[in-house]
Design a protein around this motif. Structure first.
Motif, PDB file in Angstrom:
ATOM      1  N   UNK A 135       0.871  -1.155   0.001  1.00  0.00           N
ATOM      2  CA  UNK A 135      -0.125   0.085   0.055  1.00  0.00           C
ATOM      3  C   UNK A 135       0.831   1.166  -0.122  1.00  0.00           C
ATOM      4  N   UNK A 136       1.932   1.352  -0.043  1.00  0.00           N
ATOM      5  CA  UNK A 136       2.958   2.184  -0.092  1.00  0.00           C
ATOM      6  C   UNK A 136       3.750   2.226  -1.251  1.00  0.00           C
ATOM      7  N   UNK A 137       4.578   3.480  -1.714  1.00  0.00           N
ATOM      8  CA  UNK A 137       5.536   3.543  -2.640  1.00  0.00           C
ATOM      9  C   UNK A 137       6.843   3.735  -1.891  1.00  0.00           C
ATOM     10  N   UNK A 138       7.668   2.771  -2.037  1.00  0.00           N
ATOM     11  CA  UNK A 138       8.998   2.931  -1.402  1.00  0.00           C
ATOM     12  C   UNK A 138       9.796   3.700  -2.520  1.00  0.00           C
ATOM     13  N   UNK A 139      10.603   4.527  -1.836  1.00  0.00           N
ATOM     14  CA  UNK A 139      11.680   5.330  -3.001  1.00  0.00           C
ATOM     15  C   UNK A 139      12.962   5.092  -2.445  1.00  0.00           C
ATOM     16  N   UNK A 140      13.456   4.187  -3.407  1.00  0.00           N
ATOM     17  CA  UNK A 140      14.890   3.752  -3.039  1.00  0.00           C
ATOM     18  C   UNK A 140      15.863   4.445  -3.982  1.00  0.00           C
ATOM     19  N   UNK A 141      16.819   5.355  -3.172  1.00  0.00           N
ATOM     20  CA  UNK A 141      17.856   6.275  -3.975  1.00  0.00           C
ATOM     21  C   UNK A 141      19.121   5.479  -3.696  1.00  0.00           C
ATOM     22  N   UNK A 142      19.755   5.652  -5.147  1.00  0.00           N
ATOM     23  CA  UNK A 142      21.110   4.757  -4.968  1.00  0.00           C
ATOM     24  C   UNK A 142      21.898   6.013  -5.583  1.00  0.00           C
ATOM     25  N   UNK A 143      23.081   6.295  -4.788  1.00  0.00           N
ATOM     26  CA  UNK A 143      23.918   7.452  -5.203  1.00  0.00           C
ATOM     27  C   UNK A 143      25.324   7.020  -5.673  1.00  0.00           C
ATOM     28  N   UNK A 144      25.889   7.687  -6.519  1.00  0.00           N
ATOM     29  CA  UNK A 144      27.182   7.278  -7.170  1.00  0.00           C
ATOM     30  C   UNK A 144      28.183   7.168  -6.185  1.00  0.00           C
TER      31      UNK A 144
END
Length: 171
Positions: free
Chosen positions: A111-120
């Motif tokens: 029921x949620x949207x996970x925002x997975x941030x990958x950084x260089x």
């Protein structure tokens, strides 16, 4: 203006082990390549940024102002801008802050949207953020995510703090 009518962003954030890219591609419904530029503070004192997002062949630009209420809640005013407006606003860049580049994977989960941030700049960790309706809303995370710790309350792990200095330790 009452708090109920303000444009609020309520978000929890976690420092996670860097997930496998193939797994992220499989689980996500969208992948965005983002460049986030911080601007000098405006007269209101709100944090200001501009963002360029790329998804496939589509490029979009946004202007955002955020004012902190609590560690998890901010007033967020955001609107789409043109490429020309983005280029003009670059002249207001805060020279003390680097541009944050990241790849964001949008992953639906319970029921949620996970925002997975990958950084260089990190090769072993990433962020997982999730917007909520209230600060006390329950949030479950998938068992394939290895969470080091929640960093919602840690000012060292805001994106603007990363633009100033990238922490290399794990809490």
């Amino acid at each position: 203006m009452s708090e109920a009518s303000l444009p609020l962003e309520i978000e929890r954030k976690f420092l996670i082990a860097l997930p496998d890219t193939a797994l992220l591609e499989e689980k996500s419904v969208k992948r965005l390549d983002i460049a986030q530029v911080y601007l000098r503070a405006g007269t209101s004192g709100a944090g200001r940024r501009i963002r360029r997002t790329r998804c496939g062949d589509e490029t979009r630009y946004f202007y955002t102002e955020k004012t902190r209420i609590t560690a998890a809640t901010r007033i967020e005013r955001e609107h789409e801008i043109t490429a020309a407006e983005f280029d003009t606003l670059l002249s207001e860049r805060d020279g003390a802050l680097r541009t944050i580049e990241k790849t964001r994977y949008l992953v639906p989960f319970e029921g949620h949207t996970l925002e997975i941030d990958v950084f260089p700049f990190w090769h072993d960790r990433a962020f997982c953020e999730c917007e909520l309706q209230s600060e006390d809303e329950p949030l479950a995370l998938p068992d394939w995510l290895h969470v080091y710790c929640e960093v919602t309350d840690d000012p060292h792990y805001t994106h603007s703090a990363l633009a100033r200095s990238v922490p290399d330790d794990i809490l």
